[in-house]
Write a protein that holds these residues in place. Structure first.
Motif, PDB file in Angstrom:
ATOM      1  N   ASN A  89      29.519  32.835  40.452  1.00 50.60           N
ATOM      2  CA  ASN A  89      28.200  32.233  40.617  1.00 50.60           C
ATOM      3  C   ASN A  89      27.149  33.320  40.498  1.00 50.60           C
ATOM      4  O   ASN A  89      27.243  34.359  41.163  1.00 50.60           O
ATOM      5  N   VAL A  90      26.147  33.117  39.630  1.00 48.55           N
ATOM      6  CA  VAL A  90      25.002  34.031  39.558  1.00 48.55           C
ATOM      7  C   VAL A  90      23.725  33.217  39.632  1.00 48.55           C
ATOM      8  O   VAL A  90      23.650  32.090  39.122  1.00 48.55           O
ATOM      9  N   GLU A  91      22.710  33.773  40.279  1.00 44.46           N
ATOM     10  CA  GLU A  91      21.408  33.120  40.388  1.00 44.46           C
ATOM     11  C   GLU A  91      20.320  34.163  40.185  1.00 44.46           C
ATOM     12  O   GLU A  91      20.393  35.267  40.737  1.00 44.46           O
ATOM     13  N   ALA A  92      19.304  33.794  39.397  1.00 40.91           N
ATOM     14  CA  ALA A  92      18.190  34.692  39.106  1.00 40.91           C
ATOM     15  C   ALA A  92      16.913  34.142  39.706  1.00 40.91           C
ATOM     16  O   ALA A  92      16.660  32.930  39.673  1.00 40.91           O
ATOM     17  N   SER A  93      16.078  35.034  40.245  1.00 43.23           N
ATOM     18  CA  SER A  93      14.764  34.619  40.728  1.00 43.23           C
ATOM     19  C   SER A  93      13.885  34.229  39.552  1.00 43.23           C
ATOM     20  O   SER A  93      14.143  34.606  38.404  1.00 43.23           O
ATOM     21  N   ALA A  94      12.817  33.477  39.826  1.00 41.42           N
ATOM     22  CA  ALA A  94      11.966  32.965  38.754  1.00 41.42           C
ATOM     23  C   ALA A  94      11.299  34.072  37.957  1.00 41.42           C
ATOM     24  O   ALA A  94      10.971  33.901  36.784  1.00 41.42           O
ATOM     25  N   ASP A  95      11.075  35.237  38.583  1.00 34.24           N
ATOM     26  CA  ASP A  95      10.447  36.341  37.852  1.00 34.24           C
ATOM     27  C   ASP A  95      11.462  37.223  37.135  1.00 34.24           C
ATOM     28  O   ASP A  95      11.100  38.187  36.463  1.00 34.24           O
ATOM     29  N   GLY A  96      12.753  36.890  37.269  1.00 32.02           N
ATOM     30  CA  GLY A  96      13.800  37.628  36.569  1.00 32.02           C
ATOM     31  C   GLY A  96      14.138  38.981  37.159  1.00 32.02           C
ATOM     32  O   GLY A  96      14.952  39.715  36.595  1.00 32.02           O
ATOM     33  N   ILE A 102      28.096  36.161  43.170  1.00 31.72           N
ATOM     34  CA  ILE A 102      29.228  35.962  44.079  1.00 31.72           C
ATOM     35  C   ILE A 102      30.507  36.157  43.274  1.00 31.72           C
ATOM     36  O   ILE A 102      30.713  35.482  42.253  1.00 31.72           O
ATOM     37  N   ASP A 103      31.351  37.072  43.701  1.00 30.33           N
ATOM     38  CA  ASP A 103      32.569  37.327  42.938  1.00 30.33           C
ATOM     39  C   ASP A 103      33.693  36.388  43.386  1.00 30.33           C
ATOM     40  O   ASP A 103      33.516  35.608  44.331  1.00 30.33           O
ATOM     41  N   PRO A 104      34.853  36.414  42.728  1.00 26.79           N
ATOM     42  CA  PRO A 104      35.940  35.480  43.073  1.00 26.79           C
ATOM     43  C   PRO A 104      36.451  35.633  44.503  1.00 26.79           C
ATOM     44  O   PRO A 104      37.111  34.715  45.019  1.00 26.79           O
ATOM     45  N   ASN A 105      36.168  36.763  45.152  1.00 21.05           N
ATOM     46  CA  ASN A 105      36.595  36.969  46.537  1.00 21.05           C
ATOM     47  C   ASN A 105      35.500  36.601  47.534  1.00 21.05           C
ATOM     48  O   ASN A 105      35.614  36.907  48.731  1.00 21.05           O
ATOM     49  N   LYS A 126      30.101  31.540  49.005  1.00 24.57           N
ATOM     50  CA  LYS A 126      30.659  30.906  47.812  1.00 24.57           C
ATOM     51  C   LYS A 126      29.571  30.500  46.830  1.00 24.57           C
ATOM     52  O   LYS A 126      29.863  30.246  45.651  1.00 24.57           O
ATOM     53  N   GLN A 127      28.298  30.427  47.302  1.00 24.57           N
ATOM     54  CA  GLN A 127      27.176  30.041  46.435  1.00 24.57           C
ATOM     55  C   GLN A 127      25.889  30.584  47.029  1.00 24.57           C
ATOM     56  O   GLN A 127      25.776  30.755  48.244  1.00 24.57           O
ATOM     57  N   ILE A 128      24.900  30.878  46.153  1.00 22.63           N
ATOM     58  CA  ILE A 128      23.682  31.552  46.612  1.00 22.63           C
ATOM     59  C   ILE A 128      22.490  31.055  45.808  1.00 22.63           C
ATOM     60  O   ILE A 128      22.636  30.566  44.672  1.00 22.63           O
ATOM     61  N   THR A 129      21.288  31.157  46.379  1.00 25.38           N
ATOM     62  CA  THR A 129      20.047  30.797  45.701  1.00 25.38           C
ATOM     63  C   THR A 129      18.939  31.710  46.204  1.00 25.38           C
ATOM     64  O   THR A 129      18.974  32.171  47.353  1.00 25.38           O
ATOM     65  N   GLN A 279      28.770  27.772  34.643  1.00 26.54           N
ATOM     66  CA  GLN A 279      27.609  27.714  35.532  1.00 26.54           C
ATOM     67  C   GLN A 279      26.476  28.464  34.866  1.00 26.54           C
ATOM     68  O   GLN A 279      26.697  29.458  34.161  1.00 26.54           O
ATOM     69  N   ILE A 280      25.250  27.974  35.020  1.00 31.73           N
ATOM     70  CA  ILE A 280      24.100  28.555  34.342  1.00 31.73           C
ATOM     71  C   ILE A 280      22.909  28.583  35.283  1.00 31.73           C
ATOM     72  O   ILE A 280      22.778  27.734  36.172  1.00 31.73           O
ATOM     73  N   SER A 281      22.045  29.572  35.102  1.00 28.57           N
ATOM     74  CA  SER A 281      20.817  29.706  35.886  1.00 28.57           C
ATOM     75  C   SER A 281      19.676  30.045  34.944  1.00 28.57           C
ATOM     76  O   SER A 281      19.736  31.048  34.238  1.00 28.57           O
ATOM     77  N   VAL A 282      18.639  29.196  34.894  1.00 27.91           N
ATOM     78  CA  VAL A 282      17.482  29.433  34.040  1.00 27.91           C
ATOM     79  C   VAL A 282      16.261  29.675  34.917  1.00 27.91           C
ATOM     80  O   VAL A 282      16.071  29.018  35.935  1.00 27.91           O
TER      81      VAL A 282
END
Length: 319
Positions: A89-96, A102-105, A126-129, A279-282
């Motif tokens: 899981n990867v998440e990017a802030s709006a300003d990039g 989050i890795d598999p562990n 397991k998930q982040i924002t 999974q995607i984050s825009v």
């Protein structure tokens, strides 16, 4: 059908006089608005569009040459480039500028933009924002416990409730979440309290301005809601994950087979891209920062030029 000078912009008229466009051979047909029985497109960037309707009225639209050329959606193989690390899981802030992974562990990592490097952060999730400026970070653990911290320099503190997935807006004041039963909840920031929202969803994504919620349910049906005061609206298409940018104009989704789709907000329509991600984050005001992970937990990044909308009915002028 009509094609422009260099073959990159193609317009077509459907059997019911509906309008479609595509970006050359490699693109796919996208439904536009308006109704014409014949159309002609010209210009190096497809900027000059003429047509007639059933009443023989003539219409003209100019897509100003000062706008950036329309671009094809990225592909994992070429336009995306791989980032070091393996994450589910990867998440990017709006300003990039703030990337969390989050890795598999369930280990947590932070990166200061695409040019930074990964640094492990304490905790298991397991998930982040993350909010636009990176100052509000929310996450859920494997047991669905909820945690919040004030940026990378803060420390985790537990928040009441049990959730399976969370999504925060730009200023941290609008948090949407779902639990293992697909129940939906809204919270007005860290100082607020959980408000139950009727409905069933498995994943949610809130725009940076807090006005556009995109989501999917356990049947991979897609829904849109105009903020907390709006109502859920079913959107055609089957997706298992969606992500919306800051102002709600750029939406990306992952299909049931990890195929990628994008659209220009509520008024657009799903267009198939190439590549495969789970999974995607825009993010970004123009949807220019795109991060994602594939089935092997490899991380990919793409920075696009602003995507230009097709002309709509109001853009055509009667001649």
């Amino acid at each position: 059908v009509s094609v422009n000078h260099n073959g990159e912009y193609v317009w077509g008229v459907g059997q019911g006089n509906e309008l479609y466009y595509r970006y050359g051979l490699e693109g796919s047909w996208t439904l536009s608005t308006g109704s014409l029985k014949q159309i002609s497109v010209s210009g190096d960037n497809g900027e000059y569009i003429w047509g007639v309707n059933n009443e023989e009225n003539v219409y003209y639209s100019i897509d100003p040459p000062t706008r950036p050329p329309r671009t094809l959606a990225p592909t994992v193989q070429s336009d995306f480039f791989q980032i070091d690390g393996f994450f589910k899981n990867v998440e990017a802030s709006a300003d990039g500028e703030h990337i969390w992974g989050i890795d598999p562990n369930d280990d947590v990592f932070y990166r200061n933009g695409v040019d930074g490097s990964w640094s492990q952060v304490d905790g298991k999730l397991k998930q982040i924002t993350v909010s636009r400026d990176g100052e509000h970070v929310w996450g859920v653990q494997s047991n669905d416990e909820i945690f919040y911290r004030e940026g990378v320099d803060g420390s985790w503190r537990q928040i009441d409730g049990l959730l399976s997935q969370v999504s925060i807006n730009a200023d941290g004041n609008h948090l949407w979440a779902v639990n293992l039963n697909d129940d939906i909840f809204y919270r007005n920031g860290v100082s607020g309290s959980w408000l139950y929202i009727p409905g069933k969803l498995k994943q949610v994504s809130i725009s940076g301005d807090g006005n556009h919620l995109w989501s999917v349910n356990s049947n991979d049906d897609t829904f849109y809601r105009n903020g907390v005061s709006g109502n859920f609206q079913h959107i055609p298409g089957k997706l298992k994950w969606v992500s919306v940018n800051h102002n709600g104009e750029y939406v990306w989704g992952v299909g049931q087979g990890n195929e990628l789709y994008y659209r220009y907000g509520l008024e657009g329509s799903w267009t198939l891209s190439t590549g495969s991600l789970k999974q995607i984050s825009v993010s970004g005001d123009n949807g220019e920062y795109i991060w994602g992970v594939d089935d092997d937990n490899r991380v990919y990044y793409f920075m696009s030029s602003p995507i230009v909308d097709e002309p709509n009915e109001d853009d055509f002028s009667s001649i």
